[in-house]
Design a protein around this motif. Sequence first.
Motif, PDB file in Angstrom:
ATOM      1  N   VAL A 137       0.846  -1.187   0.000  1.00 14.26           N
ATOM      2  CA  VAL A 137       0.000   0.000   0.000  1.00 14.26           C
ATOM      3  C   VAL A 137       0.883   1.238   0.000  1.00 14.26           C
ATOM      4  CG1 VAL A 137      -1.674   1.348   1.338  1.00 14.26           C
ATOM      5  CG2 VAL A 137      -1.914  -1.133   1.171  1.00 14.26           C
ATOM      6  N   GLY A 138       0.617   2.173  -0.908  1.00 13.16           N
ATOM      7  CA  GLY A 138       1.272   3.473  -0.908  1.00 13.16           C
ATOM      8  C   GLY A 138       0.338   4.496  -0.309  1.00 13.16           C
ATOM      9  N   MET A 139       0.880   5.432   0.467  1.00 11.10           N
ATOM     10  CA  MET A 139       0.043   6.401   1.178  1.00 11.10           C
ATOM     11  C   MET A 139       0.505   7.814   0.882  1.00 11.10           C
ATOM     12  SD  MET A 139      -2.441   6.156   3.650  1.00 11.10           S
ATOM     13  CE  MET A 139      -3.380   7.437   4.487  1.00 11.10           C
ATOM     14  N   VAL A 140      -0.439   8.673   0.502  1.00 15.58           N
ATOM     15  CA  VAL A 140      -0.175  10.110   0.341  1.00 15.58           C
ATOM     16  C   VAL A 140      -0.990  10.823   1.407  1.00 15.58           C
ATOM     17  CG1 VAL A 140      -0.287  12.109  -1.182  1.00 15.58           C
ATOM     18  CG2 VAL A 140       0.218   9.849  -2.140  1.00 15.58           C
ATOM     19  N   PHE A 141      -0.291  11.430   2.368  1.00 16.16           N
ATOM     20  CA  PHE A 141      -0.959  12.050   3.500  1.00 16.16           C
ATOM     21  C   PHE A 141      -1.411  13.466   3.165  1.00 16.16           C
ATOM     22  CE2 PHE A 141       1.927   8.870   5.222  1.00 16.16           C
ATOM     23  CZ  PHE A 141       1.125   8.207   6.134  1.00 16.16           C
ATOM     24  N   GLN A 142      -2.319  13.964   3.994  1.00 11.66           N
ATOM     25  CA  GLN A 142      -2.872  15.301   3.786  1.00 11.66           C
ATOM     26  C   GLN A 142      -1.772  16.367   3.778  1.00 11.66           C
ATOM     27  OE1 GLN A 142      -5.973  16.225   6.556  1.00 11.66           O
ATOM     28  NE2 GLN A 142      -6.319  18.272   5.769  1.00 11.66           N
ATOM     29  N   HIS A 143      -0.786  16.230   4.644  1.00 14.00           N
ATOM     30  CA  HIS A 143       0.292  17.221   4.735  1.00 14.00           C
ATOM     31  C   HIS A 143       1.587  16.698   4.112  1.00 14.00           C
ATOM     32  CE1 HIS A 143      -2.246  19.727   7.235  1.00 14.00           C
ATOM     33  NE2 HIS A 143      -2.528  18.684   7.970  1.00 14.00           N
ATOM     34  N   TYR A 144       1.464  15.678   3.241  1.00 18.61           N
ATOM     35  CA  TYR A 144       2.551  15.125   2.428  1.00 18.61           C
ATOM     36  C   TYR A 144       3.574  14.331   3.234  1.00 18.61           C
ATOM     37  CZ  TYR A 144       0.624  18.931  -0.406  1.00 18.61           C
ATOM     38  OH  TYR A 144      -0.199  19.804  -1.038  1.00 18.61           O
ATOM     39  N   ALA A 145       3.910  14.767   4.471  1.00 15.79           N
ATOM     40  CA  ALA A 145       4.828  14.036   5.355  1.00 15.79           C
ATOM     41  C   ALA A 145       6.179  13.782   4.698  1.00 15.79           C
ATOM     42  CB  ALA A 145       4.193  12.711   5.811  1.00 15.79           C
ATOM     43  N   LEU A 146       6.689  14.779   3.965  1.00 12.57           N
ATOM     44  CA  LEU A 146       8.041  14.656   3.406  1.00 12.57           C
ATOM     45  C   LEU A 146       9.065  14.903   4.506  1.00 12.57           C
ATOM     46  CD1 LEU A 146       7.585  16.621   0.061  1.00 12.57           C
ATOM     47  CD2 LEU A 146       7.402  14.149   0.438  1.00 12.57           C
ATOM     48  N   PHE A 147      10.221  14.241   4.398  1.00 11.56           N
ATOM     49  CA  PHE A 147      11.299  14.448   5.350  1.00 11.56           C
ATOM     50  C   PHE A 147      12.054  15.722   4.961  1.00 11.56           C
ATOM     51  CE2 PHE A 147      10.696   9.801   5.222  1.00 11.56           C
ATOM     52  CZ  PHE A 147      10.320   9.608   6.549  1.00 11.56           C
ATOM     53  N   PRO A 148      12.030  16.753   5.814  1.00  5.79           N
ATOM     54  CA  PRO A 148      12.601  18.046   5.392  1.00  5.79           C
ATOM     55  C   PRO A 148      14.105  18.011   5.185  1.00  5.79           C
ATOM     56  CG  PRO A 148      12.001  18.077   7.727  1.00  5.79           C
ATOM     57  CD  PRO A 148      11.448  16.810   7.165  1.00  5.79           C
ATOM     58  N   HIS A 149      14.801  17.066   5.814  1.00  4.49           N
ATOM     59  CA  HIS A 149      16.267  17.014   5.698  1.00  4.49           C
ATOM     60  C   HIS A 149      16.730  16.148   4.542  1.00  4.49           C
ATOM     61  CE1 HIS A 149      15.069  13.437   7.896  1.00  4.49           C
ATOM     62  NE2 HIS A 149      16.250  12.893   7.636  1.00  4.49           N
ATOM     63  N   LEU A 150      15.773  15.470   3.854  1.00  6.02           N
ATOM     64  CA  LEU A 150      16.134  14.625   2.718  1.00  6.02           C
ATOM     65  C   LEU A 150      15.825  15.344   1.407  1.00  6.02           C
ATOM     66  CD1 LEU A 150      14.830  11.066   3.749  1.00  6.02           C
ATOM     67  CD2 LEU A 150      17.148  12.001   3.960  1.00  6.02           C
ATOM     68  N   THR A 151      16.639  15.065   0.402  1.00  4.77           N
ATOM     69  CA  THR A 151      16.385  15.613  -0.925  1.00  4.77           C
ATOM     70  C   THR A 151      15.148  14.958  -1.532  1.00  4.77           C
ATOM     71  OG1 THR A 151      17.743  13.933  -1.995  1.00  4.77           O
ATOM     72  CG2 THR A 151      18.854  15.978  -1.284  1.00  4.77           C
ATOM     73  N   VAL A 152      14.748  15.464  -2.684  1.00  2.00           N
ATOM     74  CA  VAL A 152      13.642  14.842  -3.415  1.00  2.00           C
ATOM     75  C   VAL A 152      13.942  13.371  -3.662  1.00  2.00           C
ATOM     76  CG1 VAL A 152      12.473  14.770  -5.653  1.00  2.00           C
ATOM     77  CG2 VAL A 152      12.793  16.957  -4.473  1.00  2.00           C
ATOM     78  N   ALA A 153      15.133  13.078  -4.163  1.00  3.44           N
ATOM     79  CA  ALA A 153      15.510  11.683  -4.438  1.00  3.44           C
ATOM     80  C   ALA A 153      15.505  10.860  -3.159  1.00  3.44           C
ATOM     81  CB  ALA A 153      16.878  11.629  -5.105  1.00  3.44           C
ATOM     82  N   GLY A 154      15.994  11.440  -2.066  1.00  5.35           N
ATOM     83  CA  GLY A 154      16.017  10.720  -0.800  1.00  5.35           C
ATOM     84  C   GLY A 154      14.631  10.418  -0.282  1.00  5.35           C
ATOM     85  N   ASN A 155      13.695  11.350  -0.433  1.00  2.00           N
ATOM     86  CA  ASN A 155      12.313  11.107  -0.018  1.00  2.00           C
ATOM     87  C   ASN A 155      11.681   9.993  -0.838  1.00  2.00           C
ATOM     88  OD1 ASN A 155      10.772  12.957   2.065  1.00  2.00           O
ATOM     89  ND2 ASN A 155      12.317  14.262   1.115  1.00  2.00           N
ATOM     90  N   VAL A 156      11.872  10.053  -2.159  1.00  4.61           N
ATOM     91  CA  VAL A 156      11.253   9.050  -3.027  1.00  4.61           C
ATOM     92  C   VAL A 156      11.853   7.673  -2.777  1.00  4.61           C
ATOM     93  CG1 VAL A 156      10.857   8.355  -5.421  1.00  4.61           C
ATOM     94  CG2 VAL A 156      10.646  10.760  -4.767  1.00  4.61           C
TER      95      VAL A 156
END
Length: 345
Positions: A83-102
């Motif tokens: 299951v993949g989840m997209v949260f309301q507030h995205y929940a991206l890690f602010p210290h990781l780059t785009v590539a690191g988040n993905v």
Amino acid sequence: MTPPAIRCREVAKAYGRVPALRGFSLDVPARGLLSLLGPSGSGKTTVLRVIAGFERPDAGRVEIAGHTVVDDRGMVPPERRRVGMVFQHYALFPHLTVAGNVAYGLRRHRGASARVAEVLEMVGLSGTERRLPHELSGGEQQRVALARALAPRPDVVLLDEPFSNLDARRRDSVRREVRAILIEARAAAVFVTHDQEEALAMSDEVAVMRDGAVVQVDEPAGLYLRPADPWVARFLGEAEFLPGTARHGMATTGLGRLNVDPSLTGEVEVMIRPEWVRVVPSAAGSALVAAREYYGHDQLVTLHLDGGRRLLSRLGPSPVLRPGDRVDVEIEHAVAFPSRPLAAD
């Protein structure tokens, strides 16, 4: 035969004495986008949390891609559900780059770098790999969150109010982008919203929820044109209701005789949506234009009929009507529901 992407049967969940889900049952097709639509407190987010494995239901069964993930015998943990989840507030890690988040969900996968590049191209963010989340727009952050959810090739993607943080100007365009991405990924997706227009525009099917259960599932046009009951009709858009008596496919109302479902007989409530009300300017018309809201692409006109009834009409940009104009009124379509008897005291 391909099993549904998700199958829920008689799922119940309560928080203390407050029930959130009551016998919730739903099949989500193996491909396409289904919206869960309902007012606040109807149980939409609880459904996603149960499917994802963040909450254990009190009763019922959930299957994902034909595999049982929770029932009265046990529960598969979230990390073992595809299951993949997209949260309301995205929940991206602010210290990781785009590539690191993905790549976060691909840490133990071979070929992670190639998959990151593939999904970033899919969401239109190639070249942003080294950027941090705060360097992206809200729409770009959402696409990163979607890329992260798609990267492990899940059986289903769950999206919880994903457009609520965007301003109205961006929301429509990002919504179209997300739908196109999900179609390209050939993913089954469940999208939670309380916005009726968003659900109808975004989805292949819509499941309307009330009080923790599904009250109707249909394609958007079917829901809007053939709601299951007056509550669904009112929830999905503007509507006027008239008392009437139905017989042989006609309902006698204060606006005359209207075509309705021929299976109905007796006392009914007749629903009329504003776009089903046509008006023709006429100095001797039976209705008075009381107010008008002009939007350019259409206009919403408030009518006062000579009999005292108020009626709304949604028209194209012309004819240009003004308060005080007289018009004749024609009802092009109507939907009737059996009248409910009044509860005894």
